[in-house]
Write an enzyme that holds these catalytic residues in place. Structure first.
Site, mmCIF file in Angstrom:
data_model
loop_
_atom_site.group_PDB
_atom_site.id
_atom_site.type_symbol
_atom_site.label_atom_id
_atom_site.label_comp_id
_atom_site.label_asym_id
_atom_site.label_seq_id
_atom_site.Cartn_x
_atom_site.Cartn_y
_atom_site.Cartn_z
ATOM 1 N N THR A 21 12.932 14.627 4.930
ATOM 2 C CA THR A 21 11.772 14.915 5.609
ATOM 3 C C THR A 21 11.826 14.276 6.514
ATOM 4 O O THR A 21 12.308 13.256 6.994
ATOM 5 C CB THR A 21 10.331 14.537 4.609
ATOM 6 O OG1 THR A 21 10.146 13.460 5.037
ATOM 7 C CG2 THR A 21 10.923 14.790 3.090
ATOM 8 N N GLY A 22 11.082 15.081 7.510
ATOM 9 C CA GLY A 22 10.351 14.147 9.142
ATOM 10 C C GLY A 22 11.987 14.098 9.809
ATOM 11 O O GLY A 22 12.188 12.923 10.460
ATOM 12 N N SER A 23 13.086 14.282 9.958
ATOM 13 C CA SER A 23 14.225 14.392 10.101
ATOM 14 C C SER A 23 14.814 15.512 11.381
ATOM 15 O O SER A 23 16.099 15.429 11.555
ATOM 16 C CB SER A 23 15.187 15.367 8.370
ATOM 17 O OG SER A 23 14.870 15.745 8.319
ATOM 18 N N THR A 24 13.985 15.777 12.401
ATOM 19 C CA THR A 24 13.896 16.076 13.653
ATOM 20 C C THR A 24 14.736 15.323 14.474
ATOM 21 O O THR A 24 15.292 16.046 15.436
ATOM 22 C CB THR A 24 13.610 17.101 14.099
ATOM 23 O OG1 THR A 24 11.714 16.305 14.557
ATOM 24 C CG2 THR A 24 13.357 18.492 13.098
ATOM 25 N N GLY A 26 14.361 10.870 15.651
ATOM 26 C CA GLY A 26 14.345 9.550 14.999
ATOM 27 C C GLY A 26 14.638 8.767 13.882
ATOM 28 O O GLY A 26 16.051 9.246 14.042
ATOM 29 N N ILE A 27 14.051 8.177 12.712
ATOM 30 C CA ILE A 27 15.190 7.477 11.993
ATOM 31 C C ILE A 27 14.989 9.098 10.548
ATOM 32 O O ILE A 27 16.540 8.614 10.484
ATOM 33 C CB ILE A 27 14.400 6.510 11.383
ATOM 34 C CG1 ILE A 27 13.562 5.564 12.269
ATOM 35 C CG2 ILE A 27 14.561 6.358 9.147
ATOM 36 C CD1 ILE A 27 12.661 4.543 11.267
ATOM 37 N N SER A 148 7.757 0.760 5.937
ATOM 38 C CA SER A 148 7.193 -0.908 6.611
ATOM 39 C C SER A 148 7.463 -1.892 6.751
ATOM 40 O O SER A 148 6.534 -2.305 5.549
ATOM 41 C CB SER A 148 6.592 0.212 7.650
ATOM 42 O OG SER A 148 6.199 -0.250 9.069
ATOM 43 N N TYR A 161 -2.295 2.777 9.335
ATOM 44 C CA TYR A 161 -1.314 3.395 9.039
ATOM 45 C C TYR A 161 -0.003 1.546 8.039
ATOM 46 O O TYR A 161 0.211 2.397 7.287
ATOM 47 C CB TYR A 161 0.044 2.526 10.738
ATOM 48 C CG TYR A 161 1.608 3.045 9.848
ATOM 49 C CD1 TYR A 161 2.059 4.046 10.180
ATOM 50 C CD2 TYR A 161 2.149 1.473 10.824
ATOM 51 C CE1 TYR A 161 3.346 4.265 9.267
ATOM 52 C CE2 TYR A 161 3.909 1.622 10.317
ATOM 53 C CZ TYR A 161 4.304 3.795 10.196
ATOM 54 O OH TYR A 161 5.711 3.010 9.782
#
Length: 271
Positions: A21-24, A26-27, A148, A161
């Site tokens: 997920t969130g893989s477009t 950065g990490i 994190s 966060y």
């Protein structure tokens, strides 16, 4: 008699389907690429369809392997269900999508607290709940939650966060107990300060915006993250390497853990 030891350890995910997920960018993008290189059939995910499709095409061109895109807003139940349905049988789930921002603690209102919890914690929890039964039934699976250093060392400038990443450690440990004895492992990866597009924006929230990037990065590490033993921002590929290992059969005895790739930032023997 010869010593028939292997000359090296190979991370082999051939025949496995991995969702990041969130893989477009950065990490998440680095993780997706590393899993493709390890042989997995990878599904990239983001909220924006055009951006997600573009990321999948770029990764396919870079690696020479097919990469699928499923655009879905995993911050909603409908979006999570759409991602799982579009991906098919999932063997590796990497819950990477998250938001972060610097804001004084007394200025964080209720809506902002909820927004951080819903995307950074509840989305990962929901997706894990959707895929874990199938993994357990097949006797193999990997769930990896990207946490994190802020989960352990709560930053004064973004306690919302930090709270969400602390909760993610608890979620990881709890689901690992749920998966006990099934062949499925669940782990959290504690990522330290990492060089991404989002991190660049955050760095400039913390230091003089007129500084060139190299100077800004050094100033940020010196003043905001002085306890880092690495003394520099981590590269996304360094996080991806650990994720690929934990996703592989090589990490079959690692579960319920909070594995650190933090450059020695957390000043503790254990998280």
């Amino acid at each position: 008699m010869s010593d028939a030891r292997p000359s090296g350890l190979a991370i082999d995910l051939a025949g496995r389907t991995a969702v990041v997920t969130g893989s477009t960018q950065g990490i998440g993008r680095a993780i997706a690429r590393r899993l493709v290189e390890a042989g997995a059939a990878v599904v990239v995910n983001g909220r924006d369809a055009a951006k997600t499709d573009a990321a999948a095409r770029a990764l396919s061109e870079e690696t020479g392997r097919p990469v699928r895109a499923v655009a879905a807003d995993i911050g909603t139940a409908e979006g999570a269900e759409a991602l799982v349905a579009g991906a098919g049988e999932i063997d590796v789930l990497v819950n990477n999508a998250a938001i972060f921002d610097a804001r004084p603690a007394l200025e964080i209102d209720d809506d902002e607290w909820r927004r951080f919890f819903e995307l950074n914690v509840l989305a990962a929890t929901r997706l894990t709940r959707l895929v874990l039964p199938g993994m357990a039934a097949r006797g193999w699976g990997r769930v990896l939650n990207i946490a994190s250093d802020s989960a352990v060392v709560i930053p004064a400038e973004m306690i919302h966060y930090g709270m969400s990443k602390t909760a993610l450690l608890a979620v990881s440990r709890g689901f690992a107990k749920t998966a006990a004895g099934t062949g499925v492992t669940v782990n959290a990866v504690i990522a330290g300060p990492t060089h991404t597009e989002g991190a660049e924006r955050f760095v400039y929230q913390m230091v003089d915006e007129s500084l060139p990037w190299d100077e800004a990065q050094r100033e940020f590490m010196r003043t905001a993250r002085p306890q880092s033993l690495l003394g520099r921002l981590i590269q996304p590929e360094e996080i991806a390497n650990m994720v690929a290992y934990l996703a592989s059969p090589l990490a079959s005895a690692t579960t319920g853990g909070a594995v650190r790739v933090d450059g020695g930032y957390v000043d503790a023997i254990l998280p």
